[in-house]
Design a protein around this motif. Structure first.
Motif, PDB file in Angstrom:
ATOM      1  N   LEU A  47     -12.737   6.416  26.927  1.00 33.86           N
ATOM      2  CA  LEU A  47     -12.661   6.011  28.330  1.00 33.86           C
ATOM      3  C   LEU A  47     -13.618   6.833  29.188  1.00 33.86           C
ATOM      4  N   VAL A  48     -13.686   8.139  28.914  1.00 35.40           N
ATOM      5  CA  VAL A  48     -14.644   8.997  29.628  1.00 35.40           C
ATOM      6  C   VAL A  48     -16.070   8.518  29.351  1.00 35.40           C
ATOM      7  N   GLY A  49     -16.329   8.113  28.109  1.00 34.45           N
ATOM      8  CA  GLY A  49     -17.643   7.593  27.767  1.00 34.45           C
ATOM      9  C   GLY A  49     -18.002   6.365  28.580  1.00 34.45           C
ATOM     10  N   LEU A  50     -17.067   5.444  28.720  1.00 37.64           N
ATOM     11  CA  LEU A  50     -17.322   4.231  29.520  1.00 37.64           C
ATOM     12  C   LEU A  50     -17.613   4.588  30.974  1.00 37.64           C
ATOM     13  N   VAL A  51     -16.830   5.528  31.515  1.00 36.55           N
ATOM     14  CA  VAL A  51     -17.053   5.963  32.900  1.00 36.55           C
ATOM     15  C   VAL A  51     -18.428   6.632  33.035  1.00 36.55           C
ATOM     16  N   SER A  52     -18.808   7.451  32.045  1.00 40.68           N
ATOM     17  CA  SER A  52     -20.082   8.160  32.123  1.00 40.68           C
ATOM     18  C   SER A  52     -21.270   7.199  32.076  1.00 40.68           C
ATOM     19  N   VAL A  53     -21.152   6.126  31.297  1.00 39.55           N
ATOM     20  CA  VAL A  53     -22.228   5.119  31.250  1.00 39.55           C
ATOM     21  C   VAL A  53     -22.377   4.444  32.607  1.00 39.55           C
ATOM     22  N   CYS A  54     -21.251   4.059  33.205  1.00 40.74           N
ATOM     23  CA  CYS A  54     -21.293   3.423  34.526  1.00 40.74           C
ATOM     24  C   CYS A  54     -21.868   4.374  35.572  1.00 40.74           C
ATOM     25  N   LEU A  55     -21.460   5.633  35.522  1.00 40.69           N
ATOM     26  CA  LEU A  55     -21.961   6.627  36.465  1.00 40.69           C
ATOM     27  C   LEU A  55     -23.471   6.803  36.321  1.00 40.69           C
ATOM     28  N   TYR A  56     -23.949   6.919  35.081  1.00 44.83           N
ATOM     29  CA  TYR A  56     -25.387   7.088  34.849  1.00 44.83           C
ATOM     30  C   TYR A  56     -26.157   5.886  35.373  1.00 44.83           C
ATOM     31  N   PHE A  57     -25.650   4.685  35.151  1.00 45.92           N
ATOM     32  CA  PHE A  57     -26.340   3.487  35.622  1.00 45.92           C
ATOM     33  C   PHE A  57     -26.375   3.446  37.154  1.00 45.92           C
ATOM     34  N   LEU A  58     -25.268   3.817  37.801  1.00 46.28           N
ATOM     35  CA  LEU A  58     -25.230   3.846  39.262  1.00 46.28           C
ATOM     36  C   LEU A  58     -26.228   4.869  39.814  1.00 46.28           C
ATOM     37  N   VAL A  59     -26.343   6.023  39.135  1.00 45.36           N
ATOM     38  CA  VAL A  59     -27.307   7.039  39.567  1.00 45.36           C
ATOM     39  C   VAL A  59     -28.740   6.495  39.457  1.00 45.36           C
TER      40      VAL A  59
END
Length: 301
Positions: A47-59
């Motif tokens: 779940l943290v991995g999914l959040v981190s991918v979304c965060l990186y894309f938003l950045v």
């Protein structure tokens, strides 16, 4: 160096850590099937991995948009980036984390009740597919995405080797801290897992070094870049950190695990916890260096 550069580096580092811990955790969970590994480690890590991918894309959206934090939510820019190589890589990573999450859920059910025991095989297959998807994401992103098939295979093998070795350290540390020394079954299971990891670790290290050399040949025009460029100096620092980790691994294998019977499981696991904690600190440094190398510098600089 802008704030977006640093945000991109930090979010990428978080994503790398999630990739390492999910793959390494999956490896340990297959060898050491404990319910807490699925429930309290692998599923949350996915779940943290999914959040981190979304965060990186938003950045990345915000970095291109340059409209402040609100620019990260620019839907039109997000749609444009989703059609690029970046979007391809993010889809591979989301798929990888989702597959490992489903694997964790399937294995949790299989280990919880005999009614769901048949889910173990599909869970194993889903986990392997997730690892391959995460590895594929590195082949379509980063410095090797314009190189030939050999370089792309090398980075995929490098990622899997590093993840299976370094990514397994945290779940092994938790296993050492939580096992019951009074339970002969848990003691034997943990000892067997630690021995299997120490034996497999040398294979992973060999694969990591071989694939790393291949990548270095592709990314560096000449050996003088190792000392004559920022990228080369950071690469040398990374290699030095890995060598220290290898020494720590050798200490665990030849000096600690060999004393399992003579010193007792409790004493050995206490010492292992200290060494593994130090190794995890080195992994964090390696991930930080890698994030800087792949985000802020790049080969030839």
């Amino acid at each position: 160096m802008t704030a977006w550069d640093w945000l991109s580096t930090v979010s990428k580092g978080l994503m790398y850590l999630a990739m390492l811990t999910t793959v390494g955790g999956l490896f340990v969970a297959f060898y050491y099937p404990q319910l807490w590994l699925w429930r309290r480690y692998l599923i949350p890590a996915s779940l943290v991995g999914l959040v981190s991918v979304c965060l990186y894309f938003l950045v990345q959206i915000g970095q291109v948009n340059q409209g402040g934090l609100a620019g990260m939510l620019d839907l039109q820019m997000g749609q444009i980036l989703a059609t690029t190589v970046l979007g391809d890589g993010m889809r591979w990573r989301i798929s990888g984390f989702m597959l490992i999450l489903l694997s964790g859920l399937a294995m949790l059910l299989a280990d919880s009740s005999t009614r769901f025991a048949r889910l173990a095989t599909p869970g194993f297959v889903l986990g392997i597919a997730g690892v391959l998807a995460l590895a594929m994401s590195l082949a379509v992103l980063g410095h090797v995405n314009t190189l030939d098939l050999t370089a792309r295979l090398a980075v995929m093998l490098h990622f899997m080797a590093v993840s299976l070795w370094a990514g397994a350290l945290l779940p092994l540390l938790v296993a050492c801290r939580s096992f019951d020394a009074n339970s002969s079954l848990q003691t034997q299971s943990l000892h067997r897992t630690l021995l299997q990891f120490s034996h497999a670790g040398w294979f992973f290290l060999s694969l990591m070094l071989l694939s790393g050399i291949v990548m270095m040949v592709y990314l560096l025009d000449e050996l003088s870049e190792l000392s004559g460029s920022q990228y080369g100096r950071l690469l040398m620092l990374k290699i030095g950190l890995v060598l220290v980790m290898m020494l720590a691994g050798a200490f665990n294998k030849f000096l600690l695990l060999s004393r399992w019977q003579s010193s007792g499981p409790g004493e050995v696991t206490r010492k292992l916890q200290g060494v593994i904690t130090a190794e995890i600190g080195l992994v964090l440094l390696v991930v930080a260096v890698t994030s800087v190398m792949t985000t802020l510098i790049g080969p030839g600089r």
